[in-house]
Design a protein around this motif. Structure first.
Motif, PDB file in Angstrom:
ATOM      1  N   PRO A  57      15.672  -3.728 -10.382  1.00 14.31           N
ATOM      2  CA  PRO A  57      15.016  -4.832  -9.673  1.00 14.31           C
ATOM      3  C   PRO A  57      15.827  -5.176  -8.415  1.00 14.31           C
ATOM      4  O   PRO A  57      17.041  -4.978  -8.380  1.00 14.31           O
ATOM      5  CB  PRO A  57      15.042  -5.988 -10.662  1.00 14.31           C
ATOM      6  CG  PRO A  57      15.689  -5.500 -11.898  1.00 14.31           C
ATOM      7  CD  PRO A  57      16.144  -4.102 -11.692  1.00 14.31           C
ATOM      8  N   PRO A  58      15.177  -5.674  -7.386  1.00 17.56           N
ATOM      9  CA  PRO A  58      15.910  -6.052  -6.182  1.00 17.56           C
ATOM     10  C   PRO A  58      16.918  -7.159  -6.498  1.00 17.56           C
ATOM     11  O   PRO A  58      16.685  -7.977  -7.384  1.00 17.56           O
ATOM     12  CB  PRO A  58      14.834  -6.558  -5.223  1.00 17.56           C
ATOM     13  CG  PRO A  58      13.538  -6.454  -5.927  1.00 17.56           C
ATOM     14  CD  PRO A  58      13.761  -5.942  -7.284  1.00 17.56           C
ATOM     15  N   ARG A  59      18.056  -7.160  -5.782  1.00 14.97           N
ATOM     16  CA  ARG A  59      19.060  -8.199  -6.000  1.00 14.97           C
ATOM     17  C   ARG A  59      18.498  -9.581  -5.695  1.00 14.97           C
ATOM     18  O   ARG A  59      18.732 -10.526  -6.416  1.00 14.97           O
ATOM     19  CB  ARG A  59      20.296  -7.949  -5.138  1.00 14.97           C
ATOM     20  CG  ARG A  59      21.241  -6.978  -5.785  1.00 14.97           C
ATOM     21  CD  ARG A  59      22.523  -6.903  -4.991  1.00 14.97           C
ATOM     22  NE  ARG A  59      22.568  -5.517  -4.537  1.00 14.97           N
ATOM     23  CZ  ARG A  59      23.100  -5.086  -3.433  1.00 14.97           C
ATOM     24  NH1 ARG A  59      23.689  -5.924  -2.627  1.00 14.97           N
ATOM     25  NH2 ARG A  59      23.077  -3.830  -3.116  1.00 14.97           N
ATOM     26  N   ASP A  60      17.771  -9.671  -4.596  1.00 11.22           N
ATOM     27  CA  ASP A  60      17.153 -10.935  -4.199  1.00 11.22           C
ATOM     28  C   ASP A  60      15.649 -10.707  -4.156  1.00 11.22           C
ATOM     29  O   ASP A  60      15.112 -10.233  -3.154  1.00 11.22           O
ATOM     30  CB  ASP A  60      17.698 -11.379  -2.837  1.00 11.22           C
ATOM     31  CG  ASP A  60      17.173 -12.736  -2.401  1.00 11.22           C
ATOM     32  OD1 ASP A  60      16.254 -13.265  -3.075  1.00 11.22           O
ATOM     33  OD2 ASP A  60      17.660 -13.253  -1.387  1.00 11.22           O
ATOM     34  N   VAL A  61      14.989 -11.044  -5.245  1.00 11.34           N
ATOM     35  CA  VAL A  61      13.554 -10.794  -5.367  1.00 11.34           C
ATOM     36  C   VAL A  61      12.786 -11.537  -4.283  1.00 11.34           C
ATOM     37  O   VAL A  61      11.823 -11.021  -3.717  1.00 11.34           O
ATOM     38  CB  VAL A  61      13.041 -11.168  -6.777  1.00 11.34           C
ATOM     39  CG1 VAL A  61      11.533 -11.054  -6.860  1.00 11.34           C
ATOM     40  CG2 VAL A  61      13.697 -10.302  -7.823  1.00 11.34           C
ATOM     41  N   GLY A  62      13.208 -12.755  -3.971  1.00 11.14           N
ATOM     42  CA  GLY A  62      12.523 -13.547  -2.952  1.00 11.14           C
ATOM     43  C   GLY A  62      12.561 -12.887  -1.584  1.00 11.14           C
ATOM     44  O   GLY A  62      11.544 -12.819  -0.886  1.00 11.14           O
ATOM     45  N   ALA A  63      13.741 -12.392  -1.192  1.00 14.33           N
ATOM     46  CA  ALA A  63      13.863 -11.721   0.105  1.00 14.33           C
ATOM     47  C   ALA A  63      13.059 -10.421   0.110  1.00 14.33           C
ATOM     48  O   ALA A  63      12.368 -10.101   1.085  1.00 14.33           O
ATOM     49  CB  ALA A  63      15.332 -11.443   0.415  1.00 14.33           C
ATOM     50  N   TRP A  64      13.148  -9.664  -0.983  1.00 14.64           N
ATOM     51  CA  TRP A  64      12.403  -8.409  -1.081  1.00 14.64           C
ATOM     52  C   TRP A  64      10.901  -8.686  -0.978  1.00 14.64           C
ATOM     53  O   TRP A  64      10.176  -8.008  -0.256  1.00 14.64           O
ATOM     54  CB  TRP A  64      12.731  -7.731  -2.415  1.00 14.64           C
ATOM     55  CG  TRP A  64      12.010  -6.440  -2.635  1.00 14.64           C
ATOM     56  CD1 TRP A  64      12.406  -5.194  -2.266  1.00 14.64           C
ATOM     57  CD2 TRP A  64      10.742  -6.279  -3.281  1.00 14.64           C
ATOM     58  NE1 TRP A  64      11.480  -4.271  -2.645  1.00 14.64           N
ATOM     59  CE2 TRP A  64      10.441  -4.908  -3.266  1.00 14.64           C
ATOM     60  CE3 TRP A  64       9.839  -7.157  -3.868  1.00 14.64           C
ATOM     61  CZ2 TRP A  64       9.273  -4.392  -3.817  1.00 14.64           C
ATOM     62  CZ3 TRP A  64       8.669  -6.649  -4.412  1.00 14.64           C
ATOM     63  CH2 TRP A  64       8.398  -5.283  -4.396  1.00 14.64           C
ATOM     64  N   ALA A  65      10.440  -9.713  -1.700  1.00 11.38           N
ATOM     65  CA  ALA A  65       9.020 -10.052  -1.686  1.00 11.38           C
ATOM     66  C   ALA A  65       8.573 -10.497  -0.297  1.00 11.38           C
ATOM     67  O   ALA A  65       7.459 -10.181   0.133  1.00 11.38           O
ATOM     68  CB  ALA A  65       8.730 -11.145  -2.715  1.00 11.38           C
ATOM     69  N   ALA A  66       9.440 -11.212   0.429  1.00 10.34           N
ATOM     70  CA  ALA A  66       9.094 -11.650   1.783  1.00 10.34           C
ATOM     71  C   ALA A  66       8.948 -10.451   2.718  1.00 10.34           C
ATOM     72  O   ALA A  66       8.036 -10.411   3.556  1.00 10.34           O
ATOM     73  CB  ALA A  66      10.149 -12.612   2.318  1.00 10.34           C
ATOM     74  N   VAL A  67       9.817  -9.465   2.584  1.00 14.28           N
ATOM     75  CA  VAL A  67       9.721  -8.258   3.411  1.00 14.28           C
ATOM     76  C   VAL A  67       8.432  -7.507   3.091  1.00 14.28           C
ATOM     77  O   VAL A  67       7.701  -7.073   3.986  1.00 14.28           O
ATOM     78  CB  VAL A  67      10.963  -7.353   3.216  1.00 14.28           C
ATOM     79  CG1 VAL A  67      10.757  -5.991   3.850  1.00 14.28           C
ATOM     80  CG2 VAL A  67      12.207  -8.034   3.783  1.00 14.28           C
ATOM     81  N   VAL A  68       8.139  -7.371   1.816  1.00 14.58           N
ATOM     82  CA  VAL A  68       6.906  -6.689   1.408  1.00 14.58           C
ATOM     83  C   VAL A  68       5.694  -7.451   1.934  1.00 14.58           C
ATOM     84  O   VAL A  68       4.728  -6.859   2.435  1.00 14.58           O
ATOM     85  CB  VAL A  68       6.851  -6.512  -0.125  1.00 14.58           C
ATOM     86  CG1 VAL A  68       5.488  -6.013  -0.574  1.00 14.58           C
ATOM     87  CG2 VAL A  68       7.931  -5.548  -0.580  1.00 14.58           C
ATOM     88  N   ALA A  69       5.732  -8.788   1.864  1.00 11.76           N
ATOM     89  CA  ALA A  69       4.623  -9.604   2.363  1.00 11.76           C
ATOM     90  C   ALA A  69       4.431  -9.404   3.861  1.00 11.76           C
ATOM     91  O   ALA A  69       3.294  -9.339   4.343  1.00 11.76           O
ATOM     92  CB  ALA A  69       4.868 -11.080   2.045  1.00 11.76           C
ATOM     93  N   SER A  70       5.523  -9.291   4.612  1.00 12.23           N
ATOM     94  CA  SER A  70       5.383  -9.078   6.059  1.00 12.23           C
ATOM     95  C   SER A  70       4.756  -7.713   6.340  1.00 12.23           C
ATOM     96  O   SER A  70       3.954  -7.566   7.268  1.00 12.23           O
ATOM     97  CB  SER A  70       6.728  -9.216   6.762  1.00 12.23           C
ATOM     98  OG  SER A  70       7.591  -8.161   6.414  1.00 12.23           O
ATOM     99  N   ARG A  71       5.088  -6.720   5.529  1.00 11.54           N
ATOM    100  CA  ARG A  71       4.472  -5.394   5.702  1.00 11.54           C
ATOM    101  C   ARG A  71       2.987  -5.431   5.342  1.00 11.54           C
ATOM    102  O   ARG A  71       2.167  -4.784   5.991  1.00 11.54           O
ATOM    103  CB  ARG A  71       5.197  -4.362   4.839  1.00 11.54           C
ATOM    104  CG  ARG A  71       6.598  -4.071   5.333  1.00 11.54           C
ATOM    105  CD  ARG A  71       7.295  -3.093   4.446  1.00 11.54           C
ATOM    106  NE  ARG A  71       8.658  -2.886   4.910  1.00 11.54           N
ATOM    107  CZ  ARG A  71       9.639  -2.481   4.131  1.00 11.54           C
ATOM    108  NH1 ARG A  71       9.413  -2.231   2.856  1.00 11.54           N
ATOM    109  NH2 ARG A  71      10.845  -2.320   4.619  1.00 11.54           N
ATOM    110  N   ILE A  72       2.646  -6.186   4.314  1.00 15.64           N
ATOM    111  CA  ILE A  72       1.240  -6.322   3.922  1.00 15.64           C
ATOM    112  C   ILE A  72       0.453  -7.002   5.042  1.00 15.64           C
ATOM    113  O   ILE A  72      -0.666  -6.607   5.358  1.00 15.64           O
ATOM    114  CB  ILE A  72       1.117  -7.084   2.589  1.00 15.64           C
ATOM    115  CG1 ILE A  72       1.608  -6.185   1.452  1.00 15.64           C
ATOM    116  CG2 ILE A  72      -0.308  -7.555   2.341  1.00 15.64           C
ATOM    117  CD1 ILE A  72       1.772  -6.885   0.117  1.00 15.64           C
ATOM    118  N   ALA A  73       1.049  -8.019   5.657  1.00 12.71           N
ATOM    119  CA  ALA A  73       0.386  -8.701   6.774  1.00 12.71           C
ATOM    120  C   ALA A  73       0.165  -7.730   7.936  1.00 12.71           C
ATOM    121  O   ALA A  73      -0.913  -7.713   8.546  1.00 12.71           O
ATOM    122  CB  ALA A  73       1.208  -9.904   7.236  1.00 12.71           C
ATOM    123  N   ALA A  74       1.162  -6.910   8.240  1.00 10.56           N
ATOM    124  CA  ALA A  74       1.006  -5.920   9.311  1.00 10.56           C
ATOM    125  C   ALA A  74      -0.086  -4.911   8.964  1.00 10.56           C
ATOM    126  O   ALA A  74      -0.904  -4.549   9.818  1.00 10.56           O
ATOM    127  CB  ALA A  74       2.335  -5.208   9.564  1.00 10.56           C
TER     128      ALA A  74
END
Length: 173
Positions: A57-74
């Motif tokens: 699992p990512p060390r910081d799930v929140g940060a990982w999820a935010a990066v994934v969310a930005s890619r989904i938005a793009a």
């Protein structure tokens, strides 16, 4: 040492603060309010897929999820712009009708497949057309084209692989 357990069925892999953060990133990325829950589900799915694939699992799930969310938005923006460009092209050709539900998606798929076929080498395009439009079997195509069955199979394989790649790049499939 802290051990992490995989979320069970019904458990949300994101805590409420992470959910709010993901929704905020999606909204700031321009995803409409109506599509925020879909974007959130995509983030959850990617997190679950990561765990199912055996990855830590990512060390910081929140940060990982935010990066994934930005890619989904793009990705959402790219898909929307691609649909708008295709609609404009079809509109110029008189082939786009906004009033018929579902027609836009089928026309988009048909246009993408036609463009993909045009991009194939003639030998690969020929076997795809014979197989999927004329519904010929491999032995029938070999006889019709006067080539060995193995050649037909290899051309079909290469052509199908190229078309799959094209449809993924265009995000149709």
């Amino acid at each position: 040492m802290v051990t992490r357990t995989a979320p069970g069925p019904g458990d949300d892999p994101l805590d409420p603060s992470q959910v709010k953060r993901v929704c905020a990133v999606l909204a700031l990325g321009g995803v409409p309010q109506a599509d925020l829950q879909d974007g959130l589900q995509q983030v959850r799915l990617r997190l679950l897929e990561r765990g199912a694939g055996g990855d830590e699992p990512p060390r910081d799930v929140g940060a990982w999820a935010a990066v994934v969310a930005s890619r989904i938005a793009a990705d959402w923006h790219r898909a929307r712009h691609r649909l708008e460009r295709t609609a404009a092209r079809l509109g110029r050709l008189g082939l786009w009708n906004e009033q018929v539900p579902g027609e836009q998606e089928s026309r988009l798929l048909a246009l993408t497949v036609a463009e993909g076929l045009d991009a194939l080498p003639p030998a690969q395009r020929q076997v795809l057309v014979l197989r999927f439009y004329a519904d010929l079997t491999v032995p029938q195509m070999a006889v019709e084209l006067g080539i060995p069955e193995g050649t037909v199979k290899s051309r079909l394989h290469a052509a199908a692989k190229a078309m799959r790649a094209r449809l993924r790049v265009d995000e149709v499939v």
